[in-house]
Design a protein around this motif. Structure first.
Motif: not given
Length: 470
Positions: A298-299, A354-357, A362-365
């Motif tokens: 979901m996230v 940026d609006d909970l992007g 997740v990509a950065a994580l």
């Protein structure tokens, strides 16, 4: 600090400025507890849980209110069909909802008001609206009270509609209304079809509150006449939130400064709902996947994006999360400790601001995890400790930290063994992919051979590395 949020009312992403420095009031419309919660229901709770966690991470004190609608036409109808008291059905479904929230690690709200516990506040607000000329008691003897939409020139401002273009409100018979679009603030007791327990005394006779007045009254009680953010599912924009806004502003309250709405989870292109018969109940889904994997699924999507649910997509998300989990497990084993969380990834912070992007976050994580995998076994504990601390902090913001006690003990038996094997193999495959990208073929081959000795066969395909038991 500069957090930007998409405001449904203005239809633009704009800087978030709290009404009171350092503090934020958030009101989220909870569920009507008429039936078991499905995946679509829980998405809203997960999305706004991430909002709350991010605001808190950015140093704001958050008062988070999420209501429960425990008296409603649908509750009365379903309870009657099942031959049980309406409050018994509502209580049981509320317990099911609590279990679903806990299974997805949704933080308990600051307060969770129930509609039936706030009838006095609703009556006070209705009387105030009548006194200001924005509501009236029906003259047909029904005991109903309606909001006069023509009395409020701004009606329709949230959804940018003209009154004449709107359909009639379907919450009561039109016979007692001045305009078919007028909506019910109070519903007179229908003695022939409704139980006496579903009625409260009022100046207009016994009855119960309309749906919309409930949230206006409860938001005002716990957050004041003006507060920062009002949230809920996109399906609540009209008529529920439009009506909330109108009656609250007509009462002289500032109400919400920002409106946020999460999109649906769909199946076969349609909103997931009981009426369509395509709902997926949380306990059933959790028989296939762990709660932490469902939350990751979901996230990983932006809260304003529609999600077409499938178990295949959920399975792919589970594999992706296990790669992160494998790094955390192996890093903890190597360090012999679990460092305190601390975000050091600027890309993650920029994405969340940026609006909970969350897709970019997740990509950065994952990128930080890939770098962390390269540190494993290199005898560089300082760098590994910092990377693990950052990964844990990012996961905590997303509600996905495997070390969070809220997740409880991991799955047991074959399910747990499968998850562990998948996570460990995925972590090694990430290391092999990094080695090949850097043309370190000796290391890549060594990882392949190590896996082969353990009975794991690796196949390189155009879509990436695939593994199976040999």
């Amino acid at each position: 600090m500069s957090i930007r949020l998409y405001d449904t009312a203005t239809r633009e992403v704009r800087d978030f400025v709290p009404l009171e420095e350092g503090k934020v009031g958030v009101y989220v419309c909870g569920l009507t507890v008429q039936s078991e919660p499905h995946v679509g229901h829980v998405r809203s709770a997960v999305n706004f849980d991430v909002l709350r966690r991010w605001l808190t991470h950015r140093g704001l004190e958050v008062s988070f209110i999420r209501n429960v609608t425990d008296i409603d036409d649908k509750i009365l109808t379903k309870a009657a069909a099942q031959g049980r008291p309406w409050y018994n059905l509502a209580y049981e479904m509320k317990r099911e909802l609590d279990r679903a929230y806990a299974a997805l690690n949704v933080l308990p709200p600051t307060y969770e008001p129930a509609a039936t516990g706030h009838v006095p506040e609703m009556l006070e607000l209705i009387e105030h609206l009548i006194a200001r000329g924005h509501a009236y008691a029906a003259e047909d003897g029904s005991g109903d009270v309606y909001f006069d939409v023509r009395s409020w020139p701004e009606y329709g401002e949230l959804t940018h509609q003209r009154i004449d273009d709107m359909e009639a409100a379907e919450d009561a018979e039109a016979r007692g209304k001045r305009d078919p679009r007028d909506f019910a603030l109070w519903k007179g007791w229908k003695k022939a079809t409704e139980p006496e327990t579903a009625a409260w005394p009022s100046p207009w006779g016994p009855g119960r509150p309309g749906w919309h007045i409930e949230c206006s009254a409860m938001a005002g009680k716990y957050l004041g006449q003006a507060f920062d953010i009002h949230g809920g599912g996109v399906d609540l924009r009209f008529p529920h939130h439009e009506n909330e806004l109108a009656q609250s502003r007509a009462a002289g309250h500032g109400f919400a400064s920002y409106w946020m709405h999460n999109a649906w989870i769909t199946t076969a292109g349609e909103k997931m709902s009981k009426s369509l018969g395509n709902s997926l109940l949380i306990p059933s889904v959790l028989q296939e996947h762990r709660g932490i994997e469902l939350r990751y699924y979901m996230v990983a999507a932006h809260y304003r994006s529609m999600v077409e649910f499938s178990f295949e997509a959920l399975g792919e998300a589970a594999v992706a999360f296990r790669r992160i989990e494998a790094f955390v497990q192996r890093a903890v084993e190597e360090l012999g400790e679990l460092p305190e969380p601390g975000i050091s990834c600027a890309d993650f912070v920029e994405a969340m601001d940026d609006d909970l992007g969350t897709p970019a976050a997740v990509a950065a994580l994952h990128e930080v995890v890939r770098e962390g995998n390269k540190l494993l076994g290199t005898a560089n504990p300082t760098a590994l400790r910092g990377t693990l601390a950052s990964v844990r902090a990012m996961l905590d913001v997303l509600g996905l930290d495997p070390a969070d006690p809220a997740w409880g003990p991991a799955a047991s038996g074959d399910e747990r063994l499968t998850a562990v094997v998948d996570a460990l193999v995925s972590g090694l495959l990430d290391q092999r992919a990094s080695a090949r990208a850097e043309k370190d073929f000796a290391t890549a081959d060594a990882i392949r051979d190590r896996l082969k000795q353990a009975g794991v066969e690796i196949t390189d395909t155009p879509d990436g590395q695939k593994w199976s038991l040999a």
